[in-house]
Design a protein around this motif. Structure first.
Motif, PDB file in Angstrom:
ATOM      1  N   ASP A 303       0.818  -1.223   0.000  1.00 27.00           N
ATOM      2  CA  ASP A 303       0.000   0.000   0.000  1.00 27.00           C
ATOM      3  C   ASP A 303       0.851   1.272   0.000  1.00 27.00           C
ATOM      4  O   ASP A 303       0.310   2.371   0.087  1.00 27.00           O
ATOM      5  N   ARG A 304       2.167   1.107  -0.047  1.00 23.38           N
ATOM      6  CA  ARG A 304       3.138   2.210  -0.100  1.00 23.38           C
ATOM      7  C   ARG A 304       3.031   3.141   1.115  1.00 23.38           C
ATOM      8  O   ARG A 304       3.213   4.342   1.014  1.00 23.38           O
ATOM      9  N   LYS A 305       2.766   2.541   2.254  1.00 25.49           N
ATOM     10  CA  LYS A 305       2.729   3.315   3.488  1.00 25.49           C
ATOM     11  C   LYS A 305       4.106   3.397   4.145  1.00 25.49           C
ATOM     12  O   LYS A 305       4.360   4.316   4.924  1.00 25.49           O
ATOM     13  N   ILE A 306       4.959   2.413   3.873  1.00 23.69           N
ATOM     14  CA  ILE A 306       6.336   2.441   4.363  1.00 23.69           C
ATOM     15  C   ILE A 306       7.261   2.080   3.205  1.00 23.69           C
ATOM     16  O   ILE A 306       6.851   1.383   2.269  1.00 23.69           O
ATOM     17  N   ASN A 307       8.508   2.539   3.298  1.00 28.21           N
ATOM     18  CA  ASN A 307       9.473   2.283   2.226  1.00 28.21           C
ATOM     19  C   ASN A 307      10.810   1.839   2.825  1.00 28.21           C
ATOM     20  O   ASN A 307      11.812   2.549   2.760  1.00 28.21           O
ATOM     21  N   PRO A 308      10.829   0.645   3.422  1.00 31.08           N
ATOM     22  CA  PRO A 308      12.059   0.175   4.072  1.00 31.08           C
ATOM     23  C   PRO A 308      13.184  -0.107   3.088  1.00 31.08           C
ATOM     24  O   PRO A 308      14.341  -0.218   3.488  1.00 31.08           O
ATOM     25  N   GLY A 309      12.872  -0.225   1.798  1.00 34.30           N
ATOM     26  CA  GLY A 309      13.895  -0.503   0.804  1.00 34.30           C
ATOM     27  C   GLY A 309      14.948   0.577   0.695  1.00 34.30           C
ATOM     28  O   GLY A 309      15.999   0.362   0.077  1.00 34.30           O
ATOM     29  N   LYS A 310      14.701   1.722   1.326  1.00 33.31           N
ATOM     30  CA  LYS A 310      15.694   2.793   1.299  1.00 33.31           C
ATOM     31  C   LYS A 310      16.988   2.425   2.020  1.00 33.31           C
ATOM     32  O   LYS A 310      17.991   3.118   1.864  1.00 33.31           O
ATOM     33  N   VAL A 311      16.971   1.361   2.813  1.00 31.64           N
ATOM     34  CA  VAL A 311      18.223   0.952   3.474  1.00 31.64           C
ATOM     35  C   VAL A 311      19.228   0.386   2.473  1.00 31.64           C
ATOM     36  O   VAL A 311      20.417   0.309   2.766  1.00 31.64           O
ATOM     37  N   PHE A 312      18.754  -0.011   1.292  1.00 37.08           N
ATOM     38  CA  PHE A 312      19.679  -0.497   0.263  1.00 37.08           C
ATOM     39  C   PHE A 312      20.288   0.710  -0.449  1.00 37.08           C
ATOM     40  O   PHE A 312      19.611   1.394  -1.216  1.00 37.08           O
ATOM     41  N   ASP A 313      21.547   0.953  -0.187  1.00 32.24           N
ATOM     42  CA  ASP A 313      22.207   2.102  -0.805  1.00 32.24           C
ATOM     43  C   ASP A 313      23.262   1.680  -1.824  1.00 32.24           C
ATOM     44  O   ASP A 313      23.995   2.512  -2.342  1.00 32.24           O
ATOM     45  N   LEU A 314      23.313   0.382  -2.118  1.00 33.14           N
ATOM     46  CA  LEU A 314      24.188  -0.110  -3.184  1.00 33.14           C
ATOM     47  C   LEU A 314      23.531  -1.334  -3.807  1.00 33.14           C
ATOM     48  O   LEU A 314      23.139  -2.257  -3.091  1.00 33.14           O
ATOM     49  N   GLU A 315      23.395  -1.318  -5.125  1.00 27.73           N
ATOM     50  CA  GLU A 315      22.817  -2.451  -5.847  1.00 27.73           C
ATOM     51  C   GLU A 315      23.849  -2.984  -6.820  1.00 27.73           C
ATOM     52  O   GLU A 315      24.486  -2.220  -7.558  1.00 27.73           O
ATOM     53  N   LEU A 316      24.032  -4.311  -6.807  1.00 31.22           N
ATOM     54  CA  LEU A 316      25.022  -4.959  -7.651  1.00 31.22           C
ATOM     55  C   LEU A 316      24.422  -6.220  -8.270  1.00 31.22           C
ATOM     56  O   LEU A 316      23.486  -6.811  -7.714  1.00 31.22           O
ATOM     57  N   PRO A 317      24.966  -6.661  -9.415  1.00 35.15           N
ATOM     58  CA  PRO A 317      24.583  -7.981  -9.911  1.00 35.15           C
ATOM     59  C   PRO A 317      25.098  -9.064  -8.978  1.00 35.15           C
ATOM     60  O   PRO A 317      26.126  -8.881  -8.305  1.00 35.15           O
ATOM     61  N   LEU A 318      24.395 -10.181  -8.929  1.00 31.45           N
ATOM     62  CA  LEU A 318      24.766 -11.260  -8.011  1.00 31.45           C
ATOM     63  C   LEU A 318      26.206 -11.700  -8.205  1.00 31.45           C
ATOM     64  O   LEU A 318      26.904 -12.028  -7.231  1.00 31.45           O
ATOM     65  N   GLU A 319      26.678 -11.688  -9.449  1.00 34.65           N
ATOM     66  CA  GLU A 319      28.053 -12.144  -9.677  1.00 34.65           C
ATOM     67  C   GLU A 319      29.092 -11.230  -9.034  1.00 34.65           C
ATOM     68  O   GLU A 319      30.249 -11.609  -8.872  1.00 34.65           O
ATOM     69  N   ALA A 320      28.676 -10.030  -8.627  1.00 35.52           N
ATOM     70  CA  ALA A 320      29.577  -9.098  -7.941  1.00 35.52           C
ATOM     71  C   ALA A 320      29.376  -9.142  -6.429  1.00 35.52           C
ATOM     72  O   ALA A 320      29.685  -8.179  -5.726  1.00 35.52           O
ATOM     73  N   ALA A 321      28.886 -10.264  -5.905  1.00 34.28           N
ATOM     74  CA  ALA A 321      28.621 -10.384  -4.468  1.00 34.28           C
ATOM     75  C   ALA A 321      29.857 -10.069  -3.635  1.00 34.28           C
ATOM     76  O   ALA A 321      29.757  -9.458  -2.569  1.00 34.28           O
ATOM     77  N   ALA A 322      31.027 -10.460  -4.111  1.00 35.60           N
ATOM     78  CA  ALA A 322      32.249 -10.217  -3.337  1.00 35.60           C
ATOM     79  C   ALA A 322      32.457  -8.730  -3.092  1.00 35.60           C
ATOM     80  O   ALA A 322      32.869  -8.319  -1.996  1.00 35.60           O
ATOM     81  N   GLU A 323      32.162  -7.902  -4.094  1.00 37.32           N
ATOM     82  CA  GLU A 323      32.280  -6.457  -3.912  1.00 37.32           C
ATOM     83  C   GLU A 323      31.240  -5.960  -2.919  1.00 37.32           C
ATOM     84  O   GLU A 323      31.504  -5.054  -2.127  1.00 37.32           O
ATOM     85  N   GLY A 324      30.048  -6.546  -2.927  1.00 34.47           N
ATOM     86  CA  GLY A 324      29.017  -6.173  -1.958  1.00 34.47           C
ATOM     87  C   GLY A 324      29.463  -6.440  -0.529  1.00 34.47           C
ATOM     88  O   GLY A 324      29.250  -5.614   0.368  1.00 34.47           O
ATOM     89  N   TYR A 325      30.098  -7.592  -0.323  1.00 31.64           N
ATOM     90  CA  TYR A 325      30.635  -7.903   1.005  1.00 31.64           C
ATOM     91  C   TYR A 325      31.709  -6.904   1.407  1.00 31.64           C
ATOM     92  O   TYR A 325      31.745  -6.431   2.545  1.00 31.64           O
ATOM     93  N   ARG A 326      32.600  -6.582   0.457  1.00 36.68           N
ATOM     94  CA  ARG A 326      33.663  -5.626   0.780  1.00 36.68           C
ATOM     95  C   ARG A 326      33.080  -4.270   1.146  1.00 36.68           C
ATOM     96  O   ARG A 326      33.538  -3.624   2.105  1.00 36.68           O
ATOM     97  N   ALA A 327      32.075  -3.842   0.401  1.00 37.08           N
ATOM     98  CA  ALA A 327      31.480  -2.524   0.648  1.00 37.08           C
ATOM     99  C   ALA A 327      30.855  -2.451   2.033  1.00 37.08           C
ATOM    100  O   ALA A 327      30.983  -1.437   2.735  1.00 37.08           O
ATOM    101  N   MET A 328      30.185  -3.524   2.456  1.00 37.68           N
ATOM    102  CA  MET A 328      29.584  -3.513   3.790  1.00 37.68           C
ATOM    103  C   MET A 328      30.639  -3.686   4.874  1.00 37.68           C
ATOM    104  O   MET A 328      30.573  -3.044   5.924  1.00 37.68           O
ATOM    105  N   ASP A 329      31.631  -4.514   4.620  1.00 34.63           N
ATOM    106  CA  ASP A 329      32.702  -4.723   5.592  1.00 34.63           C
ATOM    107  C   ASP A 329      33.458  -3.418   5.852  1.00 34.63           C
ATOM    108  O   ASP A 329      33.841  -3.119   6.997  1.00 34.63           O
ATOM    109  N   GLU A 330      33.626  -2.622   4.807  1.00 35.23           N
ATOM    110  CA  GLU A 330      34.348  -1.355   4.922  1.00 35.23           C
ATOM    111  C   GLU A 330      33.433  -0.184   5.240  1.00 35.23           C
ATOM    112  O   GLU A 330      33.878   0.964   5.239  1.00 35.23           O
ATOM    113  N   ARG A 331      32.160  -0.482   5.489  1.00 30.62           N
ATOM    114  CA  ARG A 331      31.138   0.523   5.829  1.00 30.62           C
ATOM    115  C   ARG A 331      30.983   1.577   4.739  1.00 30.62           C
ATOM    116  O   ARG A 331      30.678   2.737   5.005  1.00 30.62           O
TER     117      ARG A 331
END
Length: 340
Positions: A303-331
């Motif tokens: 119903d678009r009353k909340i938008n929790p998806g805003k916590v995602f501030d980086l989107e990557l293809p699945l094959e780049a998962a390693a970079e996603g881990y690095r980005a979160m590990d390094e804050r």
């Protein structure tokens, strides 16, 4: 199919995995529309939780049902579904009391690994919740958040008894803490104070409903919090980290008779008995029973009353998962969304 596999500390590889298949008649197989990296994934990634063999990663998931077992009655092929990070039958006495993460038949989805193109979901009728139809693309991040971090933040707020007239303190400015702010706001909290040192996270916390920011930690942070509350402390405190310092900061920030909702996975935490005894503080938490909250949270998102998806501030293809881990590990990222 391919998926993210951890081989050792900071060694994530995108590689071939066995195709998921129906093993039990209550199973379903889904094609992932989105997955993500969780803060709790960083513990084994950093080697704090050691692994002994290559380990498929991921426990948050949304997608389309591809196959169902012969006993699956509610979930249909073609449904777009969201599931909890714990599979549960949703019928046992524990589930019926609202604690599906402690189901007598619980399966940890992290043992299956959902940072992949497809995944098997046990006890599909009890675990999965279907959306009313195929969601618009912009809703998928928020629906994915409901699979864990939104439901976990929500449980933390409920366990802390956040509500009208209450002052809520939030220890931890990761995705769970930030969505704990959103939950506390939705539950009617009067004042929401988050401990945070990061400007991007502070801004999102304010957008979600935080009224005050405290940059100090530990005893200094507690003193600041008490100064804001007439020396009494918060009525409700959300603990979303899981370290010795964070849980003690949460307890010490809470007034006598108040409640701490703890959802950060504990690592080497020991509670001092005398201090806890004389604090007069209620403690409740653990692995969040996300399945309890999924229908309500998914409807709020739909119903678009909340938008929790805003916590995602980086989107990557699945094959780049390693970079996603690095980005979160390094804050460098709050939370990383992966698109198969």
């Amino acid at each position: 199919m391919k998926g993210a596999v951890l081989h050792g500390p900071r060694d994530i590889r995108f590689e071939e995995r066995d195709e998921p298949r129906i093993l039990e008649p209550s199973d379903a197989v889904i094609t992932l529309a989105a997955a993500c990296v969780c803060g709790s994934d960083l513990w084994p990634y950093r080697g704090v939780e050691p692994i002994t063999e290559p380990t498929p990663m991921g426990h948050e998931y949304v997608g389309v049902v591809e196959q169902v077992g012969s006993e699956v009655k509610e979930i249909k092929v073609g449904d777009f579904v969201v599931g909890s990070f714990f599979a549960s039958d949703n019928t046992c006495e524990i589930c019926q009391s609202g604690y599906q993460s402690h189901c007598v038949h619980a399966v940890v989805m992290g043992t299956i690994g959902t940072q992949a193109q497809r995944a098997r979901v046990p006890m599909a009728d009890g675990t999965l919740v279907a959306t009313p139809g195929m969601p618009e693309p912009d809703l998928i991040p928020s629906l994915l958040a409901a699979s864990d971090v939104l439901g976990t933040g929500w449980f933390a707020a409920v366990a802390a008894e956040a509500g009208p007239g209450k002052t809520v303190a939030v220890v931890g400015d990761g995705a769970v803490g930030l969505l704990g702010v959103l939950a506390a706001k939705w539950l009617g909290a009067q004042r929401i104070v988050i401990f945070s040192r990061h400007e991007d996270r502070q801004a999102l916390a304010v957008e979600f409903g935080a009224t005050d920011i405290i940059t100090e930690r530990g005893d200094e942070g507690v003193a600041k919090l008490k100064a804001l509350t007439g020396g009494l402390g918060a009525h409700s405190t959300i603990e979303a980290v899981g370290t010795q310092e964070s849980i003690m900061q949460a307890i010490r920030s809470t007034r006598p008779g108040g409640h701490v909702g703890y959802v950060g996975v504990f690592h080497d935490v020991q509670l001092p008995g005398n201090e806890l005894f004389f604090s007069g503080v209620h403690l409740h938490g653990g692995p969040a029973p996300v399945r309890r909250f999924l229908p309500e949270l998914m409807q709020l998102i739909w119903d678009r009353k909340i938008n929790p998806g805003k916590v995602f501030d980086l989107e990557l293809p699945l094959e780049a998962a390693a970079e996603g881990y690095r980005a979160m590990d390094e804050r460098r990222a709050i939370k990383v969304l992966l698109r198969p």
